[in-house]
Motif scaffolding. Structure first.
Motif, PDB file in Angstrom:
ATOM      1  N   LYS A  54      11.131  22.571 -13.149  1.00 48.47           N
ATOM      2  CA  LYS A  54      12.103  23.610 -12.789  1.00 48.47           C
ATOM      3  C   LYS A  54      12.272  24.540 -13.977  1.00 48.47           C
ATOM      4  CE  LYS A  54      15.498  25.751 -10.622  1.00 48.47           C
ATOM      5  NZ  LYS A  54      15.628  26.861 -11.597  1.00 48.47           N
ATOM      6  N   VAL A  55      12.119  25.833 -13.723  1.00 44.71           N
ATOM      7  CA  VAL A  55      12.209  26.829 -14.789  1.00 44.71           C
ATOM      8  C   VAL A  55      13.423  27.716 -14.526  1.00 44.71           C
ATOM      9  CG1 VAL A  55      11.003  28.636 -16.057  1.00 44.71           C
ATOM     10  CG2 VAL A  55       9.692  26.844 -14.917  1.00 44.71           C
TER      11      VAL A  55
ATOM     12  N   ALA B 221      19.587  21.528 -11.472  1.00 46.35           N
ATOM     13  CA  ALA B 221      18.189  21.426 -11.036  1.00 46.35           C
ATOM     14  C   ALA B 221      17.269  21.118 -12.217  1.00 46.35           C
ATOM     15  CB  ALA B 221      17.752  22.712 -10.344  1.00 46.35           C
ATOM     16  N   LEU B 222      17.563  21.694 -13.388  1.00 52.32           N
ATOM     17  CA  LEU B 222      16.772  21.404 -14.591  1.00 52.32           C
ATOM     18  C   LEU B 222      16.835  19.917 -14.917  1.00 52.32           C
ATOM     19  CD1 LEU B 222      17.749  24.406 -16.917  1.00 52.32           C
ATOM     20  CD2 LEU B 222      15.494  23.980 -15.945  1.00 52.32           C
ATOM     21  N   ALA B 223      18.029  19.335 -14.784  1.00 54.33           N
ATOM     22  CA  ALA B 223      18.205  17.918 -15.086  1.00 54.33           C
ATOM     23  C   ALA B 223      17.533  17.033 -14.041  1.00 54.33           C
ATOM     24  CB  ALA B 223      19.697  17.592 -15.168  1.00 54.33           C
ATOM     25  N   ALA B 224      17.503  17.490 -12.782  1.00 51.66           N
ATOM     26  CA  ALA B 224      16.920  16.679 -11.705  1.00 51.66           C
ATOM     27  C   ALA B 224      15.396  16.702 -11.708  1.00 51.66           C
ATOM     28  CB  ALA B 224      17.441  17.169 -10.355  1.00 51.66           C
ATOM     29  N   ALA B 225      14.797  17.778 -12.186  1.00 58.49           N
ATOM     30  CA  ALA B 225      13.340  17.927 -12.155  1.00 58.49           C
ATOM     31  C   ALA B 225      12.657  16.922 -13.072  1.00 58.49           C
ATOM     32  CB  ALA B 225      12.960  19.348 -12.561  1.00 58.49           C
TER      33      ALA B 225
ATOM     34  N   GLY C 216      12.336  19.879 -16.979  1.00 57.07           N
ATOM     35  CA  GLY C 216      13.125  21.098 -16.933  1.00 57.07           C
ATOM     36  C   GLY C 216      12.685  22.015 -18.055  1.00 57.07           C
ATOM     37  N   ILE C 217      12.409  23.271 -17.715  1.00 58.23           N
ATOM     38  CA  ILE C 217      11.915  24.231 -18.712  1.00 58.23           C
ATOM     39  C   ILE C 217      12.879  25.412 -18.771  1.00 58.23           C
ATOM     40  CG2 ILE C 217      10.008  25.727 -19.411  1.00 58.23           C
ATOM     41  CD1 ILE C 217       8.138  23.952 -17.744  1.00 58.23           C
ATOM     42  N   ALA C 218      13.407  25.682 -19.956  1.00 53.46           N
ATOM     43  CA  ALA C 218      14.314  26.816 -20.149  1.00 53.46           C
ATOM     44  C   ALA C 218      13.535  28.009 -20.676  1.00 53.46           C
ATOM     45  CB  ALA C 218      15.430  26.440 -21.120  1.00 53.46           C
TER      46      ALA C 218
ATOM     47  N   THR D  36      20.030  21.283 -21.550  1.00 49.21           N
ATOM     48  CA  THR D  36      19.658  20.412 -20.433  1.00 49.21           C
ATOM     49  C   THR D  36      18.149  20.269 -20.287  1.00 49.21           C
ATOM     50  OG1 THR D  36      21.652  21.142 -19.267  1.00 49.21           O
ATOM     51  CG2 THR D  36      19.979  20.016 -17.955  1.00 49.21           C
ATOM     52  N   ALA D  37      17.411  21.303 -20.621  1.00 47.48           N
ATOM     53  CA  ALA D  37      15.963  21.338 -20.394  1.00 47.48           C
ATOM     54  C   ALA D  37      15.215  20.364 -21.304  1.00 47.48           C
ATOM     55  CB  ALA D  37      15.438  22.754 -20.595  1.00 47.48           C
ATOM     56  N   ASP D  38      14.025  19.971 -20.824  1.00 44.68           N
ATOM     57  CA  ASP D  38      13.142  19.094 -21.610  1.00 44.68           C
ATOM     58  C   ASP D  38      12.191  19.906 -22.473  1.00 44.68           C
ATOM     59  OD1 ASP D  38      13.999  16.601 -20.217  1.00 44.68           O
ATOM     60  OD2 ASP D  38      13.078  17.582 -18.496  1.00 44.68           O
ATOM     61  N   ALA D  39      12.006  21.163 -22.109  1.00 43.84           N
ATOM     62  CA  ALA D  39      11.088  22.035 -22.840  1.00 43.84           C
ATOM     63  C   ALA D  39      11.624  23.459 -22.776  1.00 43.84           C
ATOM     64  CB  ALA D  39       9.682  21.961 -22.231  1.00 43.84           C
TER      65      ALA D  39
END
Length: 333
Positions: free
Chosen positions: A219-220, A229-233, A236-238, A249-252
């Motif tokens: 999720k971007v 949604a970023l946390a659920a994906a 998560g990409i910010a 919250t994002a992983d990347a």
């Protein structure tokens, strides 16, 4: 990091290479995130009053649509009165009180739950939406007093970024809180499946539904509305320049905000995991060969030790090749 790609850990790097679908936010992700106010319609008040009240509600917000309203107010030298009891309803509206008036600024759907729009007003909203504009309705004491329309142009590299993902078999979808007509207009322009009129929890639900269908999804997004949604994906990409909540919250993160960097990030993951597999094969193969030949007496102990050191050197040299990695889309602007 030197290429503007930030990944929070090895698990994220590994999962990126398994991505089968990417869900994008619209504003600030697929679009430039710099919308401009195109229309101000007033009902029972002047356009300056409508702009003034809307700007009062949006004061202090960093959301792209809020910034657009504040920029227009500043450019036209419209006074911005102080607001009391200001609050935001995620994905829906902002509310507050100005000079004794209870104000509400939000989507036509959210405004319609509080006050009935006339046929003329509904037609005006529809016409603006058909032009690909985002529309906000201003209520004062639960009466429609204004309509503000904004347009945000797609990023110059949005189409190229989506095509790069499609070229490697990755599905793409756009999840936005904008109305369906605006979403469809942007979707046709960019060639992506649109889903409009979504609340933050709706985006999260769609991500989970896609995961249940077997998709490994990224999720971007760049806003606070994207955080669930970023946390659920799976990843998560910010996008660069996003809110602190999204970045946390994002992983990347794509620090330079380039759409093509999403495909490059996935490509880098695959290249890195392939390199790791090569290194494991090289190291184990050399160790196995010299273990057997040493046991059989073909080679002595010292050649085996030298070979073991050589394996380390080979593995390191092979890994260093990633420093020169540029990716298949490196020359695409």
């Amino acid at each position: 990091a030197r290429r503007g790609l930030l990944l929070k850990g090895g698990a994220v790097l590994e999962t990126l290479g398994k991505i089968t679908a990417v869900a994008f936010d619209k504003t600030g992700t697929l679009t430039e995130g710099k919308p401009k106010v195109t229309d101000v319609l007033a009902f029972g008040r002047s356009e300056r009053d409508v702009l003034s009240l809307a700007a009062a509600l949006e004061t202090g917000s960093s959301h792209p649509l809020a910034v657009a309203i504040l920029d227009r107010a500043k450019r036209e030298a419209v006074p911005v009165p102080p607001t009391a009891a200001a609050s935001a309803v995620a994905g829906k509206a902002v509310t507050g009180k100005v000079g004794g008036l209870s104000l509400f600024l939000g989507s036509p759907q959210a405004a319609g739950d509080r006050a009935a729009l006339s046929t003329v007003q509904t037609d005006q909203v529809k016409s603006l939406n058909d032009d690909g504009k985002t529309v906000s309705v201003l209520l004062a004491d639960n009466q429609v007093v204004g309509i503000i329309a904004m347009r945000d142009e797609p990023r110059p590299d949005a189409v190229a970024g989506l095509k790069a993902l499609a070229a490697v078999g990755i599905k793409t979808i756009m999840l936005t809180g904008d109305n369906k007509r605006t979403a469809e207009t942007i979707g046709r322009t960019l060639g992506i499946e649109p889903r409009g009129e979504l609340l933050p929890e709706d985006k999260q639900r769609i991500v989970r539904e896609m995961q249940k269908q077997g998709e490994v999804i990224a999720k971007v997004g760049d806003g606070i509305n994207d955080a669930p949604a970023l946390a659920a994906a799976d990843v998560g990409i910010a996008m660069g320049g996003g809110t602190g909540v999204a970045l946390e919250t994002a992983d990347a993160a794509v620090l330079h905000g380039r759409m093509l960097d999403i495909a490059r990030m996935i490509e880098l993951s695959k290249a890195t995991m392939g390199n790791i597999r090569q290194n494991i094969t090289i190291a184990l193969s050399l160790k196995a060969v010299f273990l057997v030949t040493t046991i059989l007496g073909v080679t002595g102990l010292w050649p085996a030790i030298v070979a073991d050191t050589g394996a380390t050197v080979l593995v390191t040299a092979n890994a260093m090749r990633l420093l020169a990695w540029r990716g298949a889309n490196a020359n695409v602007a």
